[in-house]
Design an enzyme around this catalytic site. Structure first.
Site, PDB file in Angstrom:
ATOM      1  N   GLY A  15      14.895  20.805 -27.348  1.00  0.00           N
ATOM      2  CA  GLY A  15      15.318  19.469 -26.921  1.00  0.00           C
ATOM      3  C   GLY A  15      16.629  19.457 -26.157  1.00  0.00           C
ATOM      4  O   GLY A  15      17.323  20.469 -26.049  1.00  0.00           O
ATOM      5  N   HIS A  72      16.491  23.374 -18.259  1.00  0.00           N
ATOM      6  CA  HIS A  72      16.511  24.531 -19.166  1.00  0.00           C
ATOM      7  C   HIS A  72      17.122  24.181 -20.516  1.00  0.00           C
ATOM      8  O   HIS A  72      16.846  24.854 -21.509  1.00  0.00           O
ATOM      9  CB  HIS A  72      17.254  25.706 -18.520  1.00  0.00           C
ATOM     10  CG  HIS A  72      16.426  26.433 -17.503  1.00  0.00           C
ATOM     11  ND1 HIS A  72      16.673  27.721 -17.108  1.00  0.00           N
ATOM     12  CD2 HIS A  72      15.327  26.054 -16.812  1.00  0.00           C
ATOM     13  CE1 HIS A  72      15.775  28.096 -16.213  1.00  0.00           C
ATOM     14  NE2 HIS A  72      14.950  27.102 -16.005  1.00  0.00           N
ATOM     15  N   ASP A  73      17.943  23.144 -20.566  1.00  0.00           N
ATOM     16  CA  ASP A  73      18.445  22.660 -21.850  1.00  0.00           C
ATOM     17  C   ASP A  73      17.323  21.971 -22.621  1.00  0.00           C
ATOM     18  O   ASP A  73      17.039  22.302 -23.775  1.00  0.00           O
ATOM     19  CB  ASP A  73      19.617  21.696 -21.627  1.00  0.00           C
ATOM     20  CG  ASP A  73      20.159  21.144 -22.944  1.00  0.00           C
ATOM     21  OD1 ASP A  73      20.106  21.879 -23.962  1.00  0.00           O
ATOM     22  OD2 ASP A  73      20.639  19.999 -22.970  1.00  0.00           O
ATOM     23  N   PRO A 110       9.201  27.841 -18.825  1.00  0.00           N
ATOM     24  CA  PRO A 110       8.040  28.408 -18.118  1.00  0.00           C
ATOM     25  C   PRO A 110       8.433  29.531 -17.160  1.00  0.00           C
ATOM     26  O   PRO A 110       9.529  29.537 -16.615  1.00  0.00           O
ATOM     27  CB  PRO A 110       7.467  27.215 -17.351  1.00  0.00           C
ATOM     28  CG  PRO A 110       8.577  26.222 -17.260  1.00  0.00           C
ATOM     29  CD  PRO A 110       9.434  26.433 -18.475  1.00  0.00           C
ATOM     30  N   HIS A 124      11.902  21.534  -7.207  1.00  0.00           N
ATOM     31  CA  HIS A 124      12.021  22.670  -6.289  1.00  0.00           C
ATOM     32  C   HIS A 124      12.106  22.228  -4.824  1.00  0.00           C
ATOM     33  O   HIS A 124      12.051  23.065  -3.931  1.00  0.00           O
ATOM     34  CB  HIS A 124      10.870  23.653  -6.496  1.00  0.00           C
ATOM     35  CG  HIS A 124      10.977  24.415  -7.778  1.00  0.00           C
ATOM     36  ND1 HIS A 124      10.054  25.344  -8.188  1.00  0.00           N
ATOM     37  CD2 HIS A 124      11.931  24.402  -8.758  1.00  0.00           C
ATOM     38  CE1 HIS A 124      10.417  25.854  -9.353  1.00  0.00           C
ATOM     39  NE2 HIS A 124      11.551  25.294  -9.731  1.00  0.00           N
ATOM     40  N   ASP A 163      19.957  19.159 -26.048  1.00  0.00           N
ATOM     41  CA  ASP A 163      21.046  19.183 -27.029  1.00  0.00           C
ATOM     42  C   ASP A 163      22.212  20.065 -26.580  1.00  0.00           C
ATOM     43  O   ASP A 163      23.051  20.450 -27.395  1.00  0.00           O
ATOM     44  CB  ASP A 163      20.519  19.680 -28.382  1.00  0.00           C
ATOM     45  CG  ASP A 163      19.945  21.095 -28.277  1.00  0.00           C
ATOM     46  OD1 ASP A 163      19.931  21.678 -27.173  1.00  0.00           O
ATOM     47  OD2 ASP A 163      19.519  21.623 -29.328  1.00  0.00           O
ATOM     48  N   THR A 202      13.855  22.577   3.277  1.00  0.00           N
ATOM     49  CA  THR A 202      15.065  21.740   3.275  1.00  0.00           C
ATOM     50  C   THR A 202      15.725  21.775   1.895  1.00  0.00           C
ATOM     51  O   THR A 202      15.669  20.801   1.145  1.00  0.00           O
ATOM     52  CB  THR A 202      14.710  20.284   3.639  1.00  0.00           C
ATOM     53  OG1 THR A 202      13.659  19.830   2.742  1.00  0.00           O
ATOM     54  CG2 THR A 202      14.210  20.166   5.069  1.00  0.00           C
ATOM     55  N   SER A 252      22.279  23.068 -25.927  1.00  0.00           N
ATOM     56  CA  SER A 252      22.266  24.425 -26.509  1.00  0.00           C
ATOM     57  C   SER A 252      22.472  25.484 -25.427  1.00  0.00           C
ATOM     58  O   SER A 252      23.049  26.544 -25.693  1.00  0.00           O
ATOM     59  CB  SER A 252      20.952  24.679 -27.258  1.00  0.00           C
ATOM     60  OG  SER A 252      19.835  24.438 -26.421  1.00  0.00           O
ATOM     61  N   ASN A 258      17.511  32.669 -17.703  1.00  0.00           N
ATOM     62  CA  ASN A 258      18.871  32.192 -17.407  1.00  0.00           C
ATOM     63  C   ASN A 258      19.829  33.282 -16.933  1.00  0.00           C
ATOM     64  O   ASN A 258      20.740  33.017 -16.144  1.00  0.00           O
ATOM     65  CB  ASN A 258      19.481  31.532 -18.650  1.00  0.00           C
ATOM     66  CG  ASN A 258      18.774  30.239 -19.034  1.00  0.00           C
ATOM     67  OD1 ASN A 258      18.222  29.548 -18.175  1.00  0.00           O
ATOM     68  ND2 ASN A 258      18.771  29.918 -20.316  1.00  0.00           N
TER      69      ASN A 258
END
Ligand code: HEM
Ligand SMILES: *[C@@H]1O[C@H](CO)[C@@H](O)[C@H](O)[C@H]1NC(C)=O
Ligand SMILES: *[C@@H]1O[C@H](CO)[C@@H](O)[C@H](O)[C@H]1NC(C)=O
Length: 320
Positions: free
Chosen positions: A74, A68-69, A166, A196, A76, A243, A78, A96
């Protein structure tokens, strides 16, 4: 004849040099902290192992933070910035909010690394990248050399987090396009979705799938409905694969059985162009491991700040 050979060899060298230059355009290096703080990486590894030992799901949550960063302007760091008068925090973006977790573990690791290094030399963005790798390893997955030398942003974008991460409701073409916008191809999409193989999702993100979709194993849908009612129970967790604390190929085998939990997961095996890769990874752990590692490095190379861009934050939650 000799001059022909010479010209060919010379051109081949130029092409080779150009290829090498374009591949390593990021200027990151696995050896970045070797002389300035050789204890940085072993310290991170030790603390990730401790955090995952304490709570296995943390490994999944930490891997997801790096993803997610990287997908928002990019890699960074954030995503780590808290709300402030000048920061519209990505923590409040739809993908998030009440979902991204592990921020306290990152704080604790960053603090320990700064202490062992004697000053703040390791960026929060690099901490996220190394932590992601060490989390995968802690849960039995492959290892790779993490490219390092990223610097931290002084800005964040809630809007870009909303638009660029996404959604689990996307169909295959939208997923492919979303990854393409990040310079990632279909192979990267399928390999990285293998993330996942660990972790959990909340009821509200897969409710429509288990009540309304038809490309789902009925027994599996029935099973998931037991803990995810059609109304209420929004934040009840279900494992993303059978699992959730083992980094294995069960995620892919599961997709072939129409037991993908998220709509987006099942899209990777639904009669489209990615079915072949899902088949390959389900039966070939080595191929999945190699491709996952390669794609993680590629994702980690998305638009890093380097040189005198950005800063090395001392507190990952705030601009210096
Ligand atoms: C392909 C597009 C992707 C979509 C649509 C997607 C979506 C989601 C959603 C909706 C959740 C559940 C969140 C919640 O219920 O709170 C989740 C969890 C997770 N995602 Fe993804 N994801 C994608 C790709 C990735 C990638 C590339 C990685 C890492 C390489 C990743 C790693 C994870 C992990 C480890 C979890 C579990 C987190 C935890 O248990 O705390 N995902 N993802
Ligand atoms: C199933 O689909 C219908 C029609 O789109 C929708 O109104 C309903 O909320 C969905 N049910 C669940 C449990 O998501
Ligand atoms: C549960 O999730 C649904 C779908 O996202 C949302 O419309 C609803 O408001 C949520 N309910 C609660 C109590 O948060």
């Amino acid at each position: 004849m000799a001059s022909h050979g010479g010209i060919f060899y010379f051109s081949a060298l130029i092409i080779l040099a150009a290829t090498v230059a374009s591949v390593s355009s990021s200027s990151l290096s696995p050896y970045y902290y070797d002389s300035v703080c050789p204890e940085a990486l072993p310290t991170i590894k030790r603390l990730v192992e401790a955090a995952v030992y304490k709570e296995q799901r943390m490994g999944a949550s930490l891997l997801r933070l790096h993803f997610h960063d990287c997908f928002v302007n990019g890699c960074d760091a954030s995503i780590l910035l808290d709300p402030s008068p000048t920061i519209d925090s990505e923590k409040n973006a739809r993908p998030n909010l009440n979902s991204a977790r592990g921020f306290e573990v990152i704080d604790q690791i960053k603090q320990a690394v700064d202490e062992v290094c004697g000053c703040s030399v390791v960026s929060c963005a690099d901490v996220l990248a190394v932590v992601a790798r060490d989390s995968v390893v802690a849960l039995g997955g492959p290892t790779w050399n993490v490219e390092l030398g990223r610097r931290d942003s002084t800005t964040a974008s809630r809007a870009k987090a909303d638009s660029d991460i996404p959604s689990p409701f996307m169909d295959l073409p939208a997923l492919i396009n979303n990854f393409k916008n990040q310079g990632l191809d279909e192979r990267d999409l399928v390999a990285l979705s293998g993330g996942h193989t660990i972790g959990f999702a909340q009821c509200f993100v897969f409710r429509n799938r288990i009540y309304n979709e038809t490309n789902i194993d009925p027994e599996f849908a029935q099973q998931r409905r037991l803990t995810c009612p059609s109304i209420g129970g929004n934040s009840t967790l279900s494992p993303l694969d059978p699992t959730p604390a083992q980094f294995d190929t069960a995620y892919f085998t599961n997709l072939i059985q129409k037991r993908g939990l998220l709509h987006s997961d099942q899209q990777l095996f639904n009669g489209g162009s990615t079915d072949g890769l899902v088949n390959t990874y389900s039966s070939n752990a080595k191929a999945f491991s190699a491709d996952f590692a390669r794609s993680m490095i590629k994702m980690g190379n998305i638009k890093p700040l380097t040189g005198d861009e950005g800063q090395i934050r001392s507190n990952c939650r705030k601009v210096n």
